[in-house]
Enzyme design. Structure first.
Site, PDB file in Angstrom:
ATOM      1  N   ARG A   1      -8.220 -13.508   9.440  1.00  0.00           N
ATOM      2  CA  ARG A   1      -6.678 -13.496   8.701  1.00  0.00           C
ATOM      3  C   ARG A   1      -6.803 -14.779   7.704  1.00  0.00           C
ATOM      4  O   ARG A   1      -6.903 -15.673   8.041  1.00  0.00           O
ATOM      5  CB  ARG A   1      -5.579 -13.624   9.738  1.00  0.00           C
ATOM      6  CG  ARG A   1      -4.220 -13.490   9.252  1.00  0.00           C
ATOM      7  CD  ARG A   1      -3.152 -13.630  10.426  1.00  0.00           C
ATOM      8  NE  ARG A   1      -1.837 -13.513   9.774  1.00  0.00           N
ATOM      9  CZ  ARG A   1      -1.188 -14.580   9.470  1.00  0.00           C
ATOM     10  NH1 ARG A   1      -1.694 -15.778   9.718  1.00  0.00           N
ATOM     11  NH2 ARG A   1       0.025 -14.504   9.019  1.00  0.00           N
TER      12      ARG A   1
ATOM     13  N   LYS B   1       4.845   1.094  -5.019  1.00  0.00           N
ATOM     14  CA  LYS B   1       5.169   1.617  -3.779  1.00  0.00           C
ATOM     15  C   LYS B   1       4.317   1.068  -2.624  1.00  0.00           C
ATOM     16  O   LYS B   1       3.436   1.638  -2.137  1.00  0.00           O
ATOM     17  CB  LYS B   1       4.793   3.115  -4.018  1.00  0.00           C
ATOM     18  CG  LYS B   1       5.529   4.239  -3.063  1.00  0.00           C
ATOM     19  CD  LYS B   1       5.323   5.480  -3.225  1.00  0.00           C
ATOM     20  CE  LYS B   1       5.759   6.430  -2.254  1.00  0.00           C
ATOM     21  NZ  LYS B   1       7.116   6.670  -1.693  1.00  0.00           N
TER      22      LYS B   1
ATOM     23  N   GLU C   1      18.921   2.558  -5.214  1.00  0.00           N
ATOM     24  CA  GLU C   1      18.533   3.772  -4.998  1.00  0.00           C
ATOM     25  C   GLU C   1      18.796   3.987  -3.529  1.00  0.00           C
ATOM     26  O   GLU C   1      19.352   2.947  -2.732  1.00  0.00           O
ATOM     27  CB  GLU C   1      17.164   3.678  -5.152  1.00  0.00           C
ATOM     28  CG  GLU C   1      16.216   2.738  -4.630  1.00  0.00           C
ATOM     29  CD  GLU C   1      14.643   2.474  -4.945  1.00  0.00           C
ATOM     30  OE1 GLU C   1      14.331   3.603  -5.317  1.00  0.00           O
ATOM     31  OE2 GLU C   1      14.310   1.604  -4.825  1.00  0.00           O
TER      32      GLU C   1
ATOM     33  N   ARG D   1       0.781   7.242 -10.300  1.00  0.00           N
ATOM     34  CA  ARG D   1       1.664   6.155  -9.903  1.00  0.00           C
ATOM     35  C   ARG D   1       0.781   5.392  -8.840  1.00  0.00           C
ATOM     36  O   ARG D   1       1.004   4.106  -8.734  1.00  0.00           O
ATOM     37  CB  ARG D   1       2.951   6.604  -9.136  1.00  0.00           C
ATOM     38  CG  ARG D   1       3.698   5.494  -8.555  1.00  0.00           C
ATOM     39  CD  ARG D   1       5.280   6.042  -8.327  1.00  0.00           C
ATOM     40  NE  ARG D   1       5.109   6.726  -6.806  1.00  0.00           N
ATOM     41  CZ  ARG D   1       5.911   7.556  -6.367  1.00  0.00           C
ATOM     42  NH1 ARG D   1       7.249   7.264  -6.846  1.00  0.00           N
ATOM     43  NH2 ARG D   1       5.841   8.184  -5.285  1.00  0.00           N
TER      44      ARG D   1
HETATM   45  N1  PLP Z   1      12.854   5.196  -4.215  1.00  0.00           N
HETATM   46  C1  PLP Z   1      12.398   4.831  -2.814  1.00  0.00           C
HETATM   47  C2  PLP Z   1      12.513   3.480  -2.451  1.00  0.00           C
HETATM   48  C3  PLP Z   1      11.358   5.809  -2.129  1.00  0.00           C
HETATM   49  O1  PLP Z   1      10.823   5.199  -1.007  1.00  0.00           O
HETATM   50  C4  PLP Z   1      11.147   6.788  -2.705  1.00  0.00           C
HETATM   51  C5  PLP Z   1      10.149   7.727  -1.861  1.00  0.00           C
HETATM   52  O2  PLP Z   1       9.360   7.492  -0.859  1.00  0.00           O
HETATM   53  C6  PLP Z   1      11.657   7.612  -3.705  1.00  0.00           C
HETATM   54  C7  PLP Z   1      12.666   6.732  -4.367  1.00  0.00           C
HETATM   55  C8  PLP Z   1      11.415   8.895  -4.390  1.00  0.00           C
HETATM   56  O3  PLP Z   1      10.157   8.837  -4.813  1.00  0.00           O
HETATM   57  P1  PLP Z   1       9.189  10.303  -5.003  1.00  0.00           P
HETATM   58  O4  PLP Z   1      10.404  11.046  -5.746  1.00  0.00           O
HETATM   59  O5  PLP Z   1       8.171   9.884  -5.902  1.00  0.00           O
HETATM   60  O6  PLP Z   1       8.914  10.584  -3.562  1.00  0.00           O
END
Ligand code: PLP
Length: 286
Positions: free
Chosen positions: A101, A150, A182, A52
């Site tokens: 910057r 992420k 989520e 990821r």
């Molecule tokens: N959703 C969000 C917004 C997150 O920040 C995270 C983990 O930090 C997850 C889901 C869960 O992801 P993982 O199972 O890879 O930790």
């Protein structure tokens, strides 16, 4: 005891580690991260986190500064140097620190990325929260449109945790167009008549590494899984609910916006999936 952290090729005591004020992670939140859990001194789901990370970097046109093998070695070295038996390894890669910057991305050949890793020792398996379950509230999801990457843009999730705390709850589930996306730092699930429901993958949510593992275990255990959006009303009428993330594994949810689910205690599906996840992770950890 001071931790040993990793910064750009060096292992340093945490109070000696430095990052530039021009770092784009600091100025633009131009960086990505991963959190990998540690059980028995070993890394859980490492290949998933490494894959990821590569995807997040590619989506942001950042080259990968280290191979997966190099990253694994750094993770292991930090776990060993800090005597971590249970907890997490946090990894962050930013677009580095150019001379000044500027909104325009620097040339990666001239500006190397900043790589930082540190450990967090914490009991995860025997978490008291797993016994009581979490209370969640709902809040609007006003994050950007690429939640599948992420990134370190965590201000709104951080505000969401604060909104939950002020409301006397533990966490918040975010809602967009009437459906739960989520949790602030986890994926969200409900269970009704034995069926597990969780939102399908897309740009609206992070593709949780724990989510992938837990859904695979659920299917192997012949549990029914539906990947589709659900509403807060549906959650409040569910038999049980839970969240997943690297640092919480499977964590039961016992109330949503003040409405208790089922008998208000962690439900059997969440408890069973937590057991399976921990058992399998112990076996597969590296
Ligand atoms: N959703 C969000 C917004 C997150 O920040 C995270 C983990 O930090 C997850 C889901 C869960 O992801 P993982 O199972 O890879 O930790």
């Amino acid at each position: 005891m001071s931790r040993i952290v990793y910064v750009n090729g060096e292992y340093l005591p945490e109070d000696q580690a430095r990052v530039s004020v021009f770092d784009r992670g600091f100025l633009f939140a131009d960086g990505v991260y991963e959190v990998t859990s540690v059980i028995d001194g070993k890394l859980v789901d490492f290949p998933g986190h490494a894959a990821r990370l590569d995807r997040s970097l590619a989506e942001l046109d950042m080259p990968s500064p280290l191979t997966s093998g190099e990253l694994l070695a750094i993770h292991r070295e930090l776990v060993a140097r800090n005597n971590v038996t249970e907890g997490m390894v946090y990894l962050q890669i930013t677009r580095g620190a150019p001379e000044d910057r500027d909104f325009v991305f620097p040339d990666p050949a001239e500006t190397p990325q900043t790589v930082v890793l540190f450990t967090q020792s914490k009991g995860l398996v025997d978490s008291p929260a797993a016994q009581t379950g979490l209370k969640v509230i709902s809040i609007p999801d006003i994050r950007w449109g690429r939640r599948d990457i992420k990134t370190v843009q965590l201000l709104y999730p951080s505000m969401g945790k604060m909104m939950a705390r002020r409301a006397g709850a533990d966490d918040a589930w975010m809602v967009e167009d009437g459906f739960v996306t989520e949790g602030t730092s986890n994926n969200a699930y409900i269970v009704k008549d034995g069926r597990i429901v969780t939102r399908q993958l897309g740009n609206e949510i992070l593709h949780g590494i724990t989510r992938a593992a837990v859904l695979a275990f659920a299917r192997e255990a012949q549990m029914q899984v539906e990947e589709r959006p659900f509403t807060i009303d549906e959650a409040q009428a569910a038999d049980e609910a839970f969240i997943t993330s690297a640092s919480t594994f499977v964590m039961p949810v016992v109330s949503v916006d003040g409405v208790a689910l089922g008998d208000g205690k962690p439900g059997p599906v969440a408890r069973r999936l937590r057991e399976i996840y921990i058992e399998q992770s112990r076996k597969a950890a590296v």
